[in-house]
Design an enzyme around this catalytic site. Structure first.
Site, PDB file in Angstrom:
ATOM      1  N   GLU A   1       0.994  -1.204  -0.058  1.00 19.86           N
ATOM      2  CA  GLU A   1       0.057  -0.014  -0.028  1.00 19.86           C
ATOM      3  C   GLU A   1       0.897   1.164   0.034  1.00 19.86           C
ATOM      4  O   GLU A   1       1.713   1.297   0.839  1.00 19.86           O
ATOM      5  CB  GLU A   1      -0.997   0.136   1.183  1.00 19.86           C
ATOM      6  CG  GLU A   1      -1.591   1.191   1.440  1.00 19.86           C
ATOM      7  CD  GLU A   1      -2.515   1.614   0.178  1.00 19.86           C
ATOM      8  OE1 GLU A   1      -2.264   2.633  -0.300  1.00 19.86           O
ATOM      9  OE2 GLU A   1      -3.547   0.819  -0.471  1.00 19.86           O
TER      10      GLU A   1
ATOM     11  N   CYS B   1     -11.828   3.910  -0.680  1.00 21.20           N
ATOM     12  CA  CYS B   1     -13.052   3.914   0.108  1.00 21.20           C
ATOM     13  C   CYS B   1     -13.222   4.152   1.348  1.00 21.20           C
ATOM     14  O   CYS B   1     -13.872   5.110   1.953  1.00 21.20           O
ATOM     15  CB  CYS B   1     -13.590   2.391   0.086  1.00 21.20           C
ATOM     16  SG  CYS B   1     -14.925   1.934   0.833  1.00 21.20           S
TER      17      CYS B   1
ATOM     18  N   GLY C   1     -21.559  16.481 -13.624  1.00 19.22           N
ATOM     19  CA  GLY C   1     -21.918  14.974 -13.505  1.00 19.22           C
ATOM     20  C   GLY C   1     -22.995  14.710 -12.378  1.00 19.22           C
ATOM     21  O   GLY C   1     -22.714  15.361 -11.266  1.00 19.22           O
TER      22      GLY C   1
ATOM     23  N   ALA D   1     -23.662   8.793  -8.509  1.00 16.93           N
ATOM     24  CA  ALA D   1     -23.699   9.019  -7.044  1.00 16.93           C
ATOM     25  C   ALA D   1     -22.741   9.879  -6.415  1.00 16.93           C
ATOM     26  O   ALA D   1     -23.135  10.552  -5.567  1.00 16.93           O
ATOM     27  CB  ALA D   1     -23.313   7.344  -6.665  1.00 16.93           C
ATOM     28  N   ILE D   2     -21.573  10.048  -7.039  1.00 16.56           N
ATOM     29  CA  ILE D   2     -20.597  10.866  -6.317  1.00 16.56           C
ATOM     30  C   ILE D   2     -21.118  12.407  -6.442  1.00 16.56           C
ATOM     31  O   ILE D   2     -21.166  13.233  -5.443  1.00 16.56           O
ATOM     32  CB  ILE D   2     -19.351  10.943  -6.921  1.00 16.56           C
ATOM     33  CG1 ILE D   2     -18.611   9.491  -6.405  1.00 16.56           C
ATOM     34  CG2 ILE D   2     -18.406  11.825  -6.452  1.00 16.56           C
ATOM     35  CD1 ILE D   2     -17.246   9.188  -7.289  1.00 16.56           C
TER      36      ILE D   2
ATOM     37  N   ASP E   1     -12.031  -1.974  -9.309  1.00 17.40           N
ATOM     38  CA  ASP E   1     -12.026  -0.850 -10.283  1.00 17.40           C
ATOM     39  C   ASP E   1     -11.503  -1.019 -11.548  1.00 17.40           C
ATOM     40  O   ASP E   1     -11.944  -0.599 -12.655  1.00 17.40           O
ATOM     41  CB  ASP E   1     -12.027   0.476  -9.677  1.00 17.40           C
ATOM     42  CG  ASP E   1     -12.691   0.833  -8.717  1.00 17.40           C
ATOM     43  OD1 ASP E   1     -13.713   0.004  -8.193  1.00 17.40           O
ATOM     44  OD2 ASP E   1     -12.401   1.896  -7.935  1.00 17.40           O
TER      45      ASP E   1
ATOM     46  N   HIS F   1     -45.058  -4.022  10.624  1.00 17.55           N
ATOM     47  CA  HIS F   1     -45.706  -3.039  10.368  1.00 17.55           C
ATOM     48  C   HIS F   1     -45.661  -2.522  11.823  1.00 17.55           C
ATOM     49  O   HIS F   1     -45.870  -2.882  12.787  1.00 17.55           O
ATOM     50  CB  HIS F   1     -47.303  -3.064  10.196  1.00 17.55           C
ATOM     51  CG  HIS F   1     -47.884  -1.908  10.137  1.00 17.55           C
ATOM     52  ND1 HIS F   1     -48.051  -1.180   9.070  1.00 17.55           N
ATOM     53  CD2 HIS F   1     -48.986  -1.412  11.120  1.00 17.55           C
ATOM     54  CE1 HIS F   1     -48.843  -0.025   9.382  1.00 17.55           C
ATOM     55  NE2 HIS F   1     -49.072  -0.117  10.596  1.00 17.55           N
TER      56      HIS F   1
END
Length: 463
Positions: free
Chosen positions: A32, A40, A178, A181-182, A309, A442
């Site tokens: 990393e 994320c 745009g 979602a973002i 991705d 309910h």
């Protein structure tokens, strides 16, 4: 220095793959270059939800009188909101650190690159290069904010999602390019805190991947919140030489206009992180910015895999995690079932929320399927009325001949917590009649799913 598996990237695909590998007995390392948890946990899913929660609380306080509660005029402390979000992200990243230690996974800090003969070269911040050997390597390098050639991000006046969640001061005005979602999440967040927001969408509807009824409902709700929506419109250029941004826009009928704002947020998609990771050196094939893999994420190079991705499929955290688990299980000789990419839930965490899975009505009809469609508005829900959250609806789509649940599309409070019922039901090949006859509690928001299904079959009670 020798491992059974090295994972390059520690996002929700990479770290989950590493943990599953360790559980299955593989000596595992994760490479990393920045923070464990990837985009994320650090700059995406988690900190944005913290920001959105602050916006929602602020909205609640502003409407406290609707619930019979009197409070003084609230004020949003923008820097404190951002600070809370960063704290949440830091806490989650530390949680991943704990999981790495718990599962005896080595964390190698640096930038990973594939080399021939199962080698992985890691370059640390000082430029020092170290080689490691692995029988298997999983690429999970994720993606970054996409830049349009005519609207280059400068990180100050033209920004991506990363800067949008860490601004030092709240802008008075913002244009969002745009409306996926973002874009929608940030439009809601900033508008809720008092920024004047304009959303520009090139296509005919905001949230273009959603069912058209969802898009229209959200446009109506956002306009009620004071957000300006410009569909069928493109951003041609942005002049940042003055104090404000001057955005040149053009509608599909050829009309041009200028909009002034403090900040432009580019939310036009993502670009995959494939540069500099050694794909060409070892011969891994790509197509249109994506690594080519089989159903179990094996590339055309033995021992090299790719998930998340950077491969075909929705660029979503939960998809990357599932891919990582399946990839590792296949490596260790298990017989995992390939992912059904037609049954992936999609969520947008604005207020109200959006959740969907499966085909839209338009997609189903385009396939020539005769459908039964049911819709139940939250205005008819007792729980929604009691909670003061009557915006939105549940829409369900069934195959008229066989009763197969083709799709479900929801707009409303907390619907992201409701969509899993539909995903599981579709996985189990549940029919509409089985949903109608499954007793839902309910009063709940989730009984709207049952009611919408009953509406599709002409059995709805509360409409």
């Amino acid at each position: 220095m020798n491992y059974d598996l090295i994972v390059i990237g520690s996002g929700p695909g990479g770290y989950v793959a590493a943990i599953r590998a360790s559980q299955l007995g593989l000596k595992t390392a994760v490479v990393e270059k920045e923070n464990l948890g990837g985009i994320c946990l650090n700059w995406g899913c988690i900190p944005t939800k913290a920001l959105l929660k602050s916006a929602q609380v602020f909205e609640y306080i502003n409407h406290a009188a609707d619930y019979g509660i009197t409070v003084g005029a609230p004020k949003a402390d923008f820097s404190a909101v951002v600070k809370r979000s960063r704290g949440v992200a830091d806490g989650m990243s530390k949680g991943v650190q704990f999981l790495m230690k718990k599962n005896k996974i080595d964390v190698i800090i640096g930038t990973g690159k594939l080399k021939k003969r199962g080698k992985v070269e890691v370059t640390d911040v000082t430029g020092k290069k170290t080689e490691y050997t692995a029988k298997h390597t999983i690429l999970a390098t994720g993606a970054r904010s996409k830049e349009l050639p005519n609207v280059k991000q400068d990180g100050k006046k033209i920004i991506g999602y990363r800067e949008a969640m860490n601004l030092s001061t709240q802008p008075e005005s913002m244009l969002v390019m745009g409306s996926g979602a973002i874009g929608i999440e940030f439009a809601y967040f900033y508008a809720a805190l008092g920024t004047k927001v304009t959303v520009v969408e090139f296509l005919d509807n905001i949230l273009p991947r959603e069912d058209k009824d969802v898009s229209k409902e959200m446009e109506k709700i956002f306009k009620k919140k004071g957000i300006t929506i410009l569909t069928s419109t493109s951003v041609e250029s942005v002049n940042t030489t003055g104090k404000k941004c001057v955005v040149n826009i053009k509608s599909k009928d050829g009309k041009t206009d200028k909009i002034e704002c403090d900040v432009v947020l580019s939310a036009v998609g993502i670009s995959t992180n494939l540069d500099g990771i050694g794909l060409e050196e070892v011969g891994v094939k790509t197509d249109k910015g994506l690594v080519i893999v089989d159903d179990f994420y094996q590339t055309d190079v033995a021992g090299v895999y790719a998930i998340g991705d950077i491969v075909k499929g929705p660029a979503l955290a939960h998809v990357a995690s599932a891919e990582g688990i399946i990839c590792v299980e296949k490596i260790t000789g298990k017989n995992p079932e390939p992912i059904d990419y037609g049954n992936i839930p999609s969520c947008t965490y604005s207020n109200p929320e959006i959740a969907s899975v499966g085909l839209t009505e338009e997609e189903a009809k385009a396939k020539g399927i005769a459908v039964k469609v049911g819709k139940f508005p939250f205005s008819a829900s007792g729980k929604a009325s009691a909670g003061g959250v009557k915006d939105g609806f549940v829409k369900v789509i069934f195959d008229a001949k066989y009763g197969e649940w083709l799709g479900c599309h929801m707009v409303g409070s907390n619907v992201t917590e409701m969509i899993a019922e539909v995903v599981v039901a579709r996985k189990l090949e549940t029919t509409g009649h089985e949903i109608i006859k499954s007793i839902h509690p309910h009063p709940t928001m989730s009984e709207a799913i049952m009611e919408a299904t009953a509406a599709a079959y002409g059995e709805v009670i509360h409409l």
